[in-house]
Enzyme design. Structure first.
Site, PDB file in Angstrom:
ATOM      1  N   GLU A  73     -10.785   7.788  -6.509  1.00 59.42           N
ATOM      2  CA  GLU A  73     -10.114   7.556  -6.089  1.00 59.42           C
ATOM      3  C   GLU A  73      -9.263   7.251  -7.420  1.00 59.42           C
ATOM      4  OE1 GLU A  73      -8.809   3.098  -3.307  1.00 59.42           O
ATOM      5  OE2 GLU A  73     -10.923   2.977  -3.236  1.00 59.42           O
ATOM      6  N   ASP A  98      -7.916   3.452 -12.867  1.00 59.96           N
ATOM      7  CA  ASP A  98      -6.968   2.993 -12.618  1.00 59.96           C
ATOM      8  C   ASP A  98      -6.520   2.763 -13.965  1.00 59.96           C
ATOM      9  OD1 ASP A  98      -4.173   1.343 -11.625  1.00 59.96           O
ATOM     10  OD2 ASP A  98      -4.785   0.905  -9.834  1.00 59.96           O
ATOM     11  N   ASP A 125      -5.887   7.780 -17.495  1.00 61.49           N
ATOM     12  CA  ASP A 125      -4.761   8.657 -16.825  1.00 61.49           C
ATOM     13  C   ASP A 125      -5.824   9.173 -16.263  1.00 61.49           C
ATOM     14  OD1 ASP A 125      -3.522  10.676 -15.599  1.00 61.49           O
ATOM     15  OD2 ASP A 125      -1.868  10.825 -17.783  1.00 61.49           O
ATOM     16  N   ASP A 148       2.853   5.617  -6.177  1.00 59.32           N
ATOM     17  CA  ASP A 148       4.300   5.377  -6.244  1.00 59.32           C
ATOM     18  C   ASP A 148       5.064   6.458  -5.850  1.00 59.32           C
ATOM     19  OD1 ASP A 148       6.221   4.244  -7.675  1.00 59.32           O
ATOM     20  OD2 ASP A 148       6.246   3.472  -9.317  1.00 59.32           O
ATOM     21  N   ASP A 184       3.044   4.911   2.782  1.00 61.11           N
ATOM     22  CA  ASP A 184       3.930   4.339   4.103  1.00 61.11           C
ATOM     23  C   ASP A 184       5.910   4.749   3.196  1.00 61.11           C
ATOM     24  OD1 ASP A 184       4.285   2.255   1.376  1.00 61.11           O
ATOM     25  OD2 ASP A 184       4.475   0.813   2.461  1.00 61.11           O
ATOM     26  N   ARG A 222      -3.820  -4.750   1.768  1.00 64.80           N
ATOM     27  CA  ARG A 222      -2.806  -6.669   2.444  1.00 64.80           C
ATOM     28  C   ARG A 222      -1.548  -5.376   1.370  1.00 64.80           C
ATOM     29  NH1 ARG A 222      -4.199 -10.116  -2.886  1.00 64.80           N
ATOM     30  NH2 ARG A 222      -3.600  -8.591  -3.715  1.00 64.80           N
ATOM     31  N   PHE A 223      -1.463  -4.260   0.699  1.00 66.67           N
ATOM     32  CA  PHE A 223      -0.034  -3.569   0.131  1.00 66.67           C
ATOM     33  C   PHE A 223       0.088  -3.324   1.641  1.00 66.67           C
ATOM     34  CE2 PHE A 223       1.706   0.478  -0.642  1.00 66.67           C
ATOM     35  CZ  PHE A 223       2.934  -0.386  -1.834  1.00 66.67           C
ATOM     36  N   GLU A 224      -1.114  -2.482   2.189  1.00 68.94           N
ATOM     37  CA  GLU A 224      -0.142  -1.221   3.704  1.00 68.94           C
ATOM     38  C   GLU A 224       0.433  -2.657   4.471  1.00 68.94           C
ATOM     39  OE1 GLU A 224      -2.204   1.299   7.033  1.00 68.94           O
ATOM     40  OE2 GLU A 224      -3.227   0.075   5.405  1.00 68.94           O
TER      41      GLU A 224
END
Length: 243
Positions: A73, A98, A125, A148, A184, A222-224
């Site tokens: 991921e 991440d 990275d 991003d 999104d 939450r971001f979605e």
């Protein structure tokens, strides 16, 4: 922030050749709980993407049977969705990469809190991880959720889903492995669909060649939710690595 060996390095891949970065390192405030999780759990469940060695996935996921499937991921935010997916699929190793230190600490905290032994956190990275530290055909899947979008035209070259990235990812994915992307940002979704459809190593799982419904195994993040509240359309793309 951390003693050597006690937590993620600030710049683990300095000195290694890299392509254009698709991310911006974020070093926001780490809470006491996140710091405690990093200090205690990083030596056991975390590693820096320094390009110095090939990762033995069986040794990394030593709590799983040898040869267990591993999914990479790329970008997991604060780790809530990652922890939910790991809990729902305990026989699959989740290699979560991440650069966000609070998110790394939070995911480790959630893994311990929920008794998850199938989560490992990689700091740095993901391109260097794929290119220099993972063996060929080792991944059962790759997840890229809400990367991003780099909305300005002059920054589009920084978007991670590009032909060169797909060339690399394809070499590390086993035949039949699933590449699952979600965004999104509608213009980015259209670009993802175009680039993936054109790539010879991947095929769309959707008979109509379009976007996929959100699979049940991908939790609503939450971001979605914030994006949906703003009226954004969330697009999922599910492409399979060809044999």
């Amino acid at each position: 922030m951390f003693e050597p060996g006690a937590g993620p390095a600030a710049n683990p891949s300095d000195g290694h050749e890299r392509t254009i970065r698709s991310f911006q390192p974020r070093r926001s405030r780490v809470t006491k709980g996140q710091h405690d999780a990093l200090v205690r759990l990083w030596p056991r469940w975390g590693f820096d993407i320094d390009g110095s060695h090939l990762v033995d996935l069986d040794k990394l996921f030593d709590t799983l049977p040898s040869g267990a499937p591993v999914v990479l991921e790329i970008g997991f935010g604060m780790g809530e969705a990652t922890a939910q997916m790991a809990a729902a699929d305990p026989d699959t190793g989740i290699l979560a990469a991440d650069v966000h230190t609070p998110g790394q600490g939070n995911l480790l905290r959630l893994a311990e809190l929920n008794g998850l032994t199938n989560v490992r956190v990689a700091n740095g990275d993901a391109v260097i991880l794929l290119r220099e530290m993972l063996p060929p055909a080792c991944l059962a899947g790759v997840r890229v959720y809400f990367p991003d979008p780099w909305p300005k035209k002059r920054h589009h070259k920084r978007r991670i889903i590009q032909p060169a990235f797909l060339d690399l990812a394809a070499t590390r994915m086993a035949p039949g492995a699933l590449l699952h992307c979600a965004t999104d940002w509608e213009p980015y979704a259209e670009q993802m669909l175009e680039v993936l459809t054109a790539h010879p190593a991947f095929e769309n799982t959707q008979p109509d060649g379009g976007f996929a419904p959100r699979p049940e195994q991908r939790p609503l993040t939450r971001f979605e939710g914030q994006g949906l509240d703003k009226g954004h359309s969330v697009r999922d793309l599910l492409f399979r690595r060809k044999a």
